[in-house]
Design an enzyme around this catalytic site. Structure first.
Site, PDB file in Angstrom:
ATOM      1  N   ARG A 147       0.881  -1.185   0.000  1.00 23.78           N
ATOM      2  CA  ARG A 147       0.000   0.000   0.000  1.00 23.78           C
ATOM      3  C   ARG A 147       0.904   1.216   0.000  1.00 23.78           C
ATOM      4  O   ARG A 147       1.705   1.415   0.922  1.00 23.78           O
ATOM      5  CB  ARG A 147      -0.912   0.001   1.223  1.00 23.78           C
ATOM      6  CG  ARG A 147      -1.586   1.344   1.445  1.00 23.78           C
ATOM      7  CD  ARG A 147      -2.688   1.305   2.467  1.00 23.78           C
ATOM      8  NE  ARG A 147      -3.870   0.652   1.930  1.00 23.78           N
ATOM      9  CZ  ARG A 147      -5.100   0.762   2.448  1.00 23.78           C
ATOM     10  NH1 ARG A 147      -5.291   1.501   3.527  1.00 23.78           N
ATOM     11  NH2 ARG A 147      -6.123   0.150   1.916  1.00 23.78           N
TER      12      ARG A 147
ATOM     13  N   HIS B 239      -7.364   0.767  -6.430  1.00 25.48           N
ATOM     14  CA  HIS B 239      -7.563  -0.083  -5.253  1.00 25.48           C
ATOM     15  C   HIS B 239      -8.211  -1.398  -5.718  1.00 25.48           C
ATOM     16  O   HIS B 239      -9.366  -1.672  -5.395  1.00 25.48           O
ATOM     17  CB  HIS B 239      -8.449   0.662  -4.258  1.00 25.48           C
ATOM     18  CG  HIS B 239      -8.417   0.106  -2.859  1.00 25.48           C
ATOM     19  ND1 HIS B 239      -7.617  -0.964  -2.490  1.00 25.48           N
ATOM     20  CD2 HIS B 239      -9.102   0.469  -1.736  1.00 25.48           C
ATOM     21  CE1 HIS B 239      -7.820  -1.218  -1.193  1.00 25.48           C
ATOM     22  NE2 HIS B 239      -8.702  -0.376  -0.724  1.00 25.48           N
TER      23      HIS B 239
ATOM     24  N   CYS C  84     -16.287   1.776   0.606  1.00 23.06           N
ATOM     25  CA  CYS C  84     -15.102   0.964   0.944  1.00 23.06           C
ATOM     26  C   CYS C  84     -14.681   1.152   2.396  1.00 23.06           C
ATOM     27  O   CYS C  84     -13.979   0.296   2.935  1.00 23.06           O
ATOM     28  CB  CYS C  84     -13.958   1.290   0.000  1.00 23.06           C
ATOM     29  SG  CYS C  84     -13.334   2.974   0.141  1.00 23.06           S
TER      30      CYS C  84
ATOM     31  N   ARG D 261     -13.616  -8.412   1.562  1.00 29.22           N
ATOM     32  CA  ARG D 261     -12.187  -8.177   1.314  1.00 29.22           C
ATOM     33  C   ARG D 261     -11.401  -9.450   1.619  1.00 29.22           C
ATOM     34  O   ARG D 261     -10.505  -9.841   0.884  1.00 29.22           O
ATOM     35  CB  ARG D 261     -11.665  -7.029   2.207  1.00 29.22           C
ATOM     36  CG  ARG D 261     -12.233  -5.650   1.886  1.00 29.22           C
ATOM     37  CD  ARG D 261     -11.698  -5.126   0.555  1.00 29.22           C
ATOM     38  NE  ARG D 261     -10.248  -5.095   0.523  1.00 29.22           N
ATOM     39  CZ  ARG D 261      -9.491  -4.104   0.997  1.00 29.22           C
ATOM     40  NH1 ARG D 261     -10.056  -3.036   1.527  1.00 29.22           N
ATOM     41  NH2 ARG D 261      -8.156  -4.151   0.918  1.00 29.22           N
TER      42      ARG D 261
ATOM     43  N   GLN E 216     -10.169  -3.882  -3.358  1.00 23.83           N
ATOM     44  CA  GLN E 216     -11.478  -3.387  -2.917  1.00 23.83           C
ATOM     45  C   GLN E 216     -12.527  -3.613  -3.992  1.00 23.83           C
ATOM     46  O   GLN E 216     -13.666  -3.987  -3.696  1.00 23.83           O
ATOM     47  CB  GLN E 216     -11.376  -1.885  -2.590  1.00 23.83           C
ATOM     48  CG  GLN E 216     -12.660  -1.287  -2.085  1.00 23.83           C
ATOM     49  CD  GLN E 216     -13.046  -1.797  -0.701  1.00 23.83           C
ATOM     50  OE1 GLN E 216     -12.231  -1.749   0.217  1.00 23.83           O
ATOM     51  NE2 GLN E 216     -14.260  -2.296  -0.544  1.00 23.83           N
TER      52      GLN E 216
ATOM     53  N   ASP F 176     -17.062   7.344  -1.862  1.00 19.31           N
ATOM     54  CA  ASP F 176     -15.837   7.231  -1.062  1.00 19.31           C
ATOM     55  C   ASP F 176     -15.538   8.628  -0.522  1.00 19.31           C
ATOM     56  O   ASP F 176     -16.176   9.612  -0.931  1.00 19.31           O
ATOM     57  CB  ASP F 176     -14.696   6.709  -1.958  1.00 19.31           C
ATOM     58  CG  ASP F 176     -13.384   6.528  -1.217  1.00 19.31           C
ATOM     59  OD1 ASP F 176     -13.414   6.345   0.017  1.00 19.31           O
ATOM     60  OD2 ASP F 176     -12.313   6.569  -1.863  1.00 19.31           O
TER      61      ASP F 176
HETATM   62  N1  NVA Z   1      -9.803   6.903  -1.401  1.00 14.14           N
HETATM   63  C1  NVA Z   1      -9.469   6.455  -0.069  1.00 14.14           C
HETATM   64  C2  NVA Z   1      -9.713   4.985   0.074  1.00 14.14           C
HETATM   65  C3  NVA Z   1      -9.414   4.426   1.422  1.00 14.14           C
HETATM   66  C4  NVA Z   1      -9.636   2.950   1.501  1.00 14.14           C
HETATM   67  C5  NVA Z   1      -8.010   6.784   0.216  1.00 14.14           C
HETATM   68  O1  NVA Z   1      -7.169   6.576  -0.677  1.00 14.14           O
HETATM   69  O2  NVA Z   1      -7.708   7.256   1.306  1.00 14.14           O
HETATM   70  N1   CP Z   2     -11.189   0.002   2.429  1.00 14.07           N
HETATM   71  C1   CP Z   2      -9.926  -0.085   2.856  1.00 14.07           C
HETATM   72  O1   CP Z   2      -8.989  -0.298   2.088  1.00 14.07           O
HETATM   73  O2   CP Z   2      -9.785   0.041   4.202  1.00 14.07           O
HETATM   74  P1   CP Z   2      -8.428   0.253   5.012  1.00 14.07           P
HETATM   75  O3   CP Z   2      -7.863   1.583   4.621  1.00 14.07           O
HETATM   76  O4   CP Z   2      -8.845   0.193   6.449  1.00 14.07           O
HETATM   77  O5   CP Z   2      -7.477  -0.856   4.651  1.00 14.07           O
END
Ligand code: NVA
Ligand code: CP
Length: 302
Positions: A102, A129, A260, A288, A132, A220
């Site tokens: 990540r 992502h 998500c 997930r 997800q 989101d």
């Molecule tokens: N768009 C959000 C998704 C988190 C799972 C982010 O990147 O923070």
């Molecule tokens: N939806 C998602 O990726 O959650 P986290 O940021 O908690 O991993």
């Protein structure tokens, strides 16, 4: 399939195969049928951003598959002090059987995959992502019984979620309508892919138009990880791009809502709509686990 880097890399058939395997693993888990497909294997999980769901679902999933997962925070790794990703890839390839990462830049994930010699799974970048989206498609198929021909509507920021939902939903034969303010469009390469799908894809500036007759409505956060300093400006830009009862009245009466998570109630979604669809949203979070186990088995099993 050697890696899971972005939805653009997968065919519709590959997505459906992953969902089928996820369904099977979910069934086996529910019925106490062991499935140690990755016994003796190790997954490294590199996190340059915070996580609740991704970390826990990968770690538990790997355990259920008979292997182990290592949580590698970039704060504690040399990569966080500037060791090149290329060297990290070459070293980790000698210890591990797979890497989940990540991070911010999609290029970093692509480089890790290109230079290393083990499967790489994208656990979220600024661009996409994919894990997800697999969980989202699994949830939609479970509840609606199919994907082909359903309409997915996404309201909000043209971020990693919007980018990967557009591609993933179009690849499995869905119709896609998105709505975002000017200046917050999805990535150019995503729009280019969507343009090739003809009138199955529409981008509107007015959320109500996008939500018309939708089977699934998704949103989101307005400010993603790394955009904290833009939060106030984004709140202004996205006012009106909220999933609320008025917007839901445009969708089909049995429309699902997905998020998500984490969610900001009162911003991208009202507490009322969130709670009315909490079963779907938390099933999505659970999925997930099942979707990622399918990815790990597909990529890492001998
Ligand atoms: N768009 C959000 C998704 C988190 C799972 C982010 O990147 O923070
Ligand atoms: N939806 C998602 O990726 O959650 P986290 O940021 O908690 O991993």
């Amino acid at each position: 399939m050697k890696h899971l880097l972005k939805m653009l890399d997968l065919s519709g058939e590959e997505i459906v195969e992953l969902l089928n395997l996820a369904d099977q693993l979910k069934y086996e888990l529910a019925h106490g049928i062991p499935h140690p497909h990755l016994a003796g294997k190790s997954l490294g999980m590199i996190f340059q951003k915070a996580s609740t769901r991704t970390r826990v679902s990968f770690e538990v999933g790997m355990y259920q598959l008979g292997g182990q997962a290592l949580f590698l925070s970039s704060n504690d790794m040399q990569i966080g002090r500037g060791e090149p990703v290329e060297d990290t890839a070459r070293v980790l390839s000698r210890y591990l059987d797979g890497i989940m990462i990540r991070t911010f830049e999609q290029d970093e994930v692509e480089t890790l995959a290109a230079v290393g010699s083990i499967p790489v799974i994208n656990g979220l970048t600024d661009f996409c992502h994919p894990c997800q989206i697999l969980a989202d498609l699994l949830t939609i198929r479970e509840r609606k019984g199919r994907l082909d021909g359903l309409k997915m509507c996404y309201i909000g920021d043209g971020n990693n979620m919007m980018n990967s939902l557009i591609v993933g939903c179009l690849k499995v034969g869905m119709e896609v309508a998105v709505s975002c303010p000017e200046g917050y469009d999805p990535a150019a390469e995503v729009l280019e892919f969507a343009a090739g799908c003809g009138d199955r894809f529409q981008l509107y500036r007015t959320p109500a138009q996008a939500a018309k007759d939708a089977d699934v409505v998704i949103t989101d956060v307005w400010a993603s990880m790394g955009q904290e300093s833009e939060r106030e400006a984004r709140k202004k830009a996205f006012a009106g791009y909220q999933i609320n009862d008025e917007l839901m009245a445009q969708a089909k009466p049995d429309a699902m809502v997905l998020h998500c998570l984490p969610a900001h109630r009162g911003e991208e979604i009202t507490a009322q709509v969130f709670e009315a669809h909490a079963d779907e949203i938390f099933e999505e979070a659970e999925n997930r686990l099942h979707a990622q186990k399918a990815v790990m088995v597909t990529l890492m099993k001998d």
